[in-house]
Write a protein that holds these residues in place. Sequence first.
Motif, short mmCIF file in Angstrom:
data_model
loop_
_atom_site.label_atom_id
_atom_site.label_comp_id
_atom_site.label_asym_id
_atom_site.label_seq_id
_atom_site.Cartn_x
_atom_site.Cartn_y
_atom_site.Cartn_z
N LEU A 25 45.02 47.92 35.20
CA LEU A 25 44.40 47.19 33.66
C LEU A 25 45.95 47.15 32.67
CD1 LEU A 25 42.15 45.95 32.02
CD2 LEU A 25 41.74 48.51 31.49
N ALA A 26 46.47 48.10 33.33
CA ALA A 26 48.15 48.03 32.40
C ALA A 26 48.61 46.94 32.21
CB ALA A 26 48.80 49.44 32.52
N GLY A 67 39.79 41.92 38.13
CA GLY A 67 41.28 42.40 39.59
C GLY A 67 41.90 40.84 39.52
N ASN A 68 42.64 41.18 40.44
CA ASN A 68 43.99 40.08 40.90
C ASN A 68 43.34 39.18 42.36
OD1 ASN A 68 45.46 41.54 39.06
ND2 ASN A 68 45.55 42.97 40.24
N PHE A 69 42.52 38.61 41.59
CA PHE A 69 41.48 37.38 42.87
C PHE A 69 42.00 36.28 42.81
CE2 PHE A 69 39.02 38.22 39.36
CZ PHE A 69 38.78 37.03 38.56
N ILE A 70 41.50 34.88 43.43
CA ILE A 70 42.26 33.51 43.56
C ILE A 70 40.64 32.43 43.38
CG2 ILE A 70 43.04 31.70 44.70
CD1 ILE A 70 44.26 33.97 46.95
N LEU A 71 41.57 31.76 42.47
CA LEU A 71 40.15 30.46 41.85
C LEU A 71 40.74 28.97 42.26
CD1 LEU A 71 38.52 32.12 38.52
CD2 LEU A 71 37.80 32.39 41.10
N ILE A 86 41.96 46.74 23.85
CA ILE A 86 42.35 45.75 25.38
C ILE A 86 42.29 44.22 24.86
CG2 ILE A 86 40.96 45.03 27.73
CD1 ILE A 86 41.74 47.44 27.40
N ASN A 87 43.21 43.65 25.54
CA ASN A 87 43.87 42.02 25.00
C ASN A 87 43.33 41.20 25.66
OD1 ASN A 87 45.64 42.65 22.79
ND2 ASN A 87 47.02 42.64 23.82
N ALA A 147 43.14 40.47 30.96
CA ALA A 147 42.32 41.64 30.17
C ALA A 147 43.46 42.49 30.74
CB ALA A 147 41.09 41.84 30.56
N GLN A 148 44.30 43.26 29.46
CA GLN A 148 44.92 43.94 30.20
C GLN A 148 44.87 44.93 28.56
OE1 GLN A 148 49.14 41.87 29.50
NE2 GLN A 148 50.26 43.32 30.57
N LEU A 149 45.85 46.56 29.26
CA LEU A 149 45.71 47.39 28.32
C LEU A 149 47.15 46.66 27.32
CD1 LEU A 149 44.81 50.48 27.88
CD2 LEU A 149 46.61 50.96 28.83
#
Length: 308
Positions: A206-207, A174-178, A47-48, A231-233
């Motif tokens: 994740l990919a 996940g894909n959230f907003i900050l 995982i990167n 984070a990414q596969l």
Amino acid sequence: MTTLTLVKKTSFKVASLATTILLSICTPVRAFMFGTSGIQFDRDTNINFTFQTSHGGYQSSLWVAQADPDNNGYSSIARLFYEIQPSDNGSTNDWEGSFGTGVTSDNGSITQTFTFLRDQIYALLLWSDIGNGQPFGQYVSSSTFMNSPEWWDPSSGFRRDECLVAGCQQAVFGNFILDYSSNNSFTNINGGNGPEQYSAVTMTQLAAGIQISFDDAGGNDVDFQDFTLAAQLAPETTTQQAQPRPTSGDHRPGNVIQFDHSTAPGELPPGPVPEAVPEPVTVFGTILGIGALAGVRRKKKRGQQREK
């Protein structure tokens, strides 16, 4: 080496054990998880992790922690990123820290690749110096159950007294907003979706790449803006250079977290799941149904024999 141990053994453990058994009966076997229940893969997986930003006055470091073989503890085995000072420039932009100024890594790269070994259970730990001069003064874990008063660090005497036995969610996936310029809550910023909606991701997500962001429990704002990374596969051809591959009995010096396994919901049977397996509750229902049919047949047969 800092050790976190179970604070006390109380009657809740009996109920907790019963709950754990019930959940293990009702929950299908999982060989993959990446979220607030833990991190686990059914094969060695790279995982990167890419640092994005940090905020808040704490000076922190982010570690990968691996569960001990008997699930009685977690050892911090690899440091991904760490702050060399609380922020880039004092309280500017809510104590913002950027890579290369306030934040760095052991090899100076903004992206760290870590190999998660198959069937091992992991968590991410954000350790913080809360102004007491101790780099391991307190922690928050990506695994919710570790953020409870049942865990403590005897070196600093720290434990999360403000959380229930089940633990507090201190990380989102996940894909959230900050929104760092807003005082609005995380839930409102994300259109009514609370942190619990960002507690796990799929392998497909994740990919494609996801975010992980921590709330360090400072200020009780629960904004999940204190330490953020992507984070990414990693491609299978990626050669790991950033961190040594962890092996059993070959941990880097770090922090050991001990936990009573009877209360840990993260104990999962090892091995891949080649196909969908019916839930045990369904199996039990089928068995009961077969038993009921057999009973009816026996009753019918006895009736026929009496008639003869």
